[in-house]
Design a protein around this motif. Sequence first.
Motif, short mmCIF file in Angstrom:
data_model
loop_
_atom_site.label_atom_id
_atom_site.label_comp_id
_atom_site.label_asym_id
_atom_site.label_seq_id
_atom_site.Cartn_x
_atom_site.Cartn_y
_atom_site.Cartn_z
N ILE A 256 -11.40 1.62 4.50
CA ILE A 256 -10.45 2.70 4.75
C ILE A 256 -9.76 3.07 3.43
N GLU A 257 -9.74 4.35 3.13
CA GLU A 257 -9.10 4.80 1.88
C GLU A 257 -7.58 4.65 1.98
N LYS A 258 -6.93 4.57 0.82
CA LYS A 258 -5.51 4.21 0.77
C LYS A 258 -4.59 5.12 1.60
N PRO A 259 -4.69 6.45 1.53
CA PRO A 259 -3.77 7.26 2.35
C PRO A 259 -3.91 6.96 3.84
N LYS A 260 -5.14 6.84 4.30
CA LYS A 260 -5.38 6.54 5.71
C LYS A 260 -5.05 5.09 6.01
N ARG A 261 -5.20 4.21 5.03
CA ARG A 261 -4.94 2.78 5.20
C ARG A 261 -3.47 2.55 5.57
N ASN B 287 0.81 -1.21 0.00
CA ASN B 287 0.00 0.00 0.00
C ASN B 287 0.85 1.27 0.00
N THR C 112 -9.50 -2.95 6.23
CA THR C 112 -8.72 -1.81 5.72
C THR C 112 -8.91 -1.60 4.21
N TYR C 113 -9.15 -2.67 3.47
CA TYR C 113 -9.31 -2.54 2.01
C TYR C 113 -10.67 -1.96 1.64
#
Length: 270
Positions: A126-131, A66, A122-123
């Motif tokens: 939760i969006e990628k930057p926050k993930r 990620n 998480t996938y």
Amino acid sequence: MALFNFANPWLFAFGILGNLVSFLVYLAPIPTFYRIVKKKSTEGFHSIPYVIALYSATLMIYYALNKSDATLLITINSFGIVIETIYLSIFIAYASKKLRVSTIKLVVLLNIVSYVMIVAVTYFFIEKPKRVQVLGGINLLLSFIVFVAPLSIIKKVIQTRSVEFMPFGLSFFLSLSAVMWFFYGLLSKDVYVAVPNILGFLFGIVQMVLYAVYKNCDSKPVEELKLPEIVKGTPEIHPVDIPKGEENDTKKKDESGAKEKTTVDAADQV
């Protein structure tokens, strides 16, 4: 995502060195598993460190996937997954039934159920930057647990005054690995890689200092320092534990015997 980041040669260098040293650390338990295979028994060894190491490697790969420019994290943790899976397979094959069942349950709980739940949540939610931050926090917590684990070994070394279970080579390479990954995390501005390795380095130094202090010490654990005595009337040697009730009788017999010996000696002198 670029395969390797050559823009910062120092970052690349510490990443490569970190891979090489971590590779040696992963191979360190080979003598232990050779012993298990040779004796066809896991003896007093535990599977928890290898289960946790496998869990940490799988989570770190998901974290690295990620991020950008994290190929060197993926390479070493991929090797970690392979080698830890081999270790656990050998352990399960030669463990007792009870230990085999508990190890399999732990592997399923952590490396399947827990891992799938973390990936799914998480996938999808939760969006990628926050993930990346959430996964980094999880890995940070897990790294602290992994690095704090040697506290039990440190305690055992102090209690037994023996470094039998704390080889210097492993402590040295763990410390060196922590240094490499700290600078890798620092140069890549990745706090989730840099911070836990500070603790790893400190624990490594403590272990090497203890090794230097106790390496020539032959003392035994307190419970093993019970000296044997020869019991009269038998050729065998047994640890003597005289009950309180019998202790006075024994003392009186000894005193009586001593008086009789004194009387005989006096008669001989006359």
